[in-house]
Design a protein around this motif. Sequence first.
Motif, short mmCIF file in Angstrom:
data_model
loop_
_atom_site.label_atom_id
_atom_site.label_comp_id
_atom_site.label_asym_id
_atom_site.label_seq_id
_atom_site.Cartn_x
_atom_site.Cartn_y
_atom_site.Cartn_z
N THR A 48 -80.04 -32.17 -9.38
CA THR A 48 -80.91 -32.17 -10.41
C THR A 48 -80.55 -32.14 -11.77
N ALA A 67 -84.28 -35.80 -10.08
CA ALA A 67 -83.55 -35.32 -8.94
C ALA A 67 -82.94 -36.46 -8.07
N THR A 112 -86.04 -29.41 1.17
CA THR A 112 -85.51 -30.05 0.00
C THR A 112 -85.87 -31.51 -0.41
N LEU A 115 -89.25 -31.21 -2.18
CA LEU A 115 -89.03 -30.92 -3.43
C LEU A 115 -88.47 -31.96 -4.44
N ILE A 119 -90.22 -33.59 -7.69
CA ILE A 119 -89.79 -33.44 -8.88
C ILE A 119 -89.75 -34.85 -9.45
N THR A 147 -83.94 -24.81 -14.32
CA THR A 147 -84.93 -24.23 -13.86
C THR A 147 -86.29 -23.81 -14.87
N LEU A 150 -87.91 -27.32 -14.85
CA LEU A 150 -88.74 -27.59 -13.51
C LEU A 150 -89.84 -26.69 -13.72
N PHE A 159 -87.82 -24.63 -6.67
CA PHE A 159 -86.59 -24.67 -6.88
C PHE A 159 -85.66 -23.46 -6.58
N THR A 160 -86.11 -22.29 -7.17
CA THR A 160 -85.49 -21.11 -7.17
C THR A 160 -85.41 -20.63 -5.66
N ARG A 162 -85.16 -22.32 -3.01
CA ARG A 162 -84.05 -23.25 -2.61
C ARG A 162 -82.62 -22.73 -2.89
#
Length: 226
Positions: A48, A67, A112, A115, A119, A147, A150, A159-160, A162
């Motif tokens: 990403t 991403a 993932t 996600l 994104i 981060t 996002l 994201f965090t 993941r």
Amino acid sequence: MKPYLLLLLLVLSACSSLKPLTAEMKPTSLKAINLEETLSRRDELMMTWSLTAFDSRNNLVGAASSAWGVETVKKGATLSFDKQAPVQVTIPKGGKVVASLVLIEVDDYSQTQQLIKRIRDVNGWIQVPVGFFALGVELLTPLKYVTTALTAAGLGIQFTDRLDKDDVLGQSSVELRDTPESRKKPESVMHIPARFTGRHLRDSFEYVVEYDIQLKRMKIKPVSGR
């Protein structure tokens, strides 16, 4: 009208019509020199990247992210990103833009992948109200820039989450500032090679990711909202 007055008006008209300086970021290639997972002989990767814009007072004012993945990569593989859409933000006058990229080894494929799709769905420049984020910008790592971008898109928590399970293989950042010199250039391109190496338990890995940052004069419209 006197000649010098006419010349002055022409100069002012040209300056007023000058399009804003815009940064455009796009990955170009990834090479797997050595893998993290030597037993399975393959790594499942996500990447990403983001552009974060700051005004002259170091306030975050805009961000754009994208991403790639989840892709299974074998040792020696070279991947191209020719069809990948770039991300773009306008560089604030007297401010800066930070281009950041993070490469991650993925454990959970399905979550993932969802996600990454989210994104990509918000692949546009998002304007951020001044004061919305309280940041110690000088302390930010590339991962924190990504981060933050996002989070501006409403995807920071996913994201965090993941990252609690996945491994960060590498991160890279480049800073671009609005200066009198950069304003004189109608267009320029930077080719950035980023080499990511490290060890995980008994396994070592090495990846080379290349990405381009292009400065050009163009108008872009922010997305409607976060």
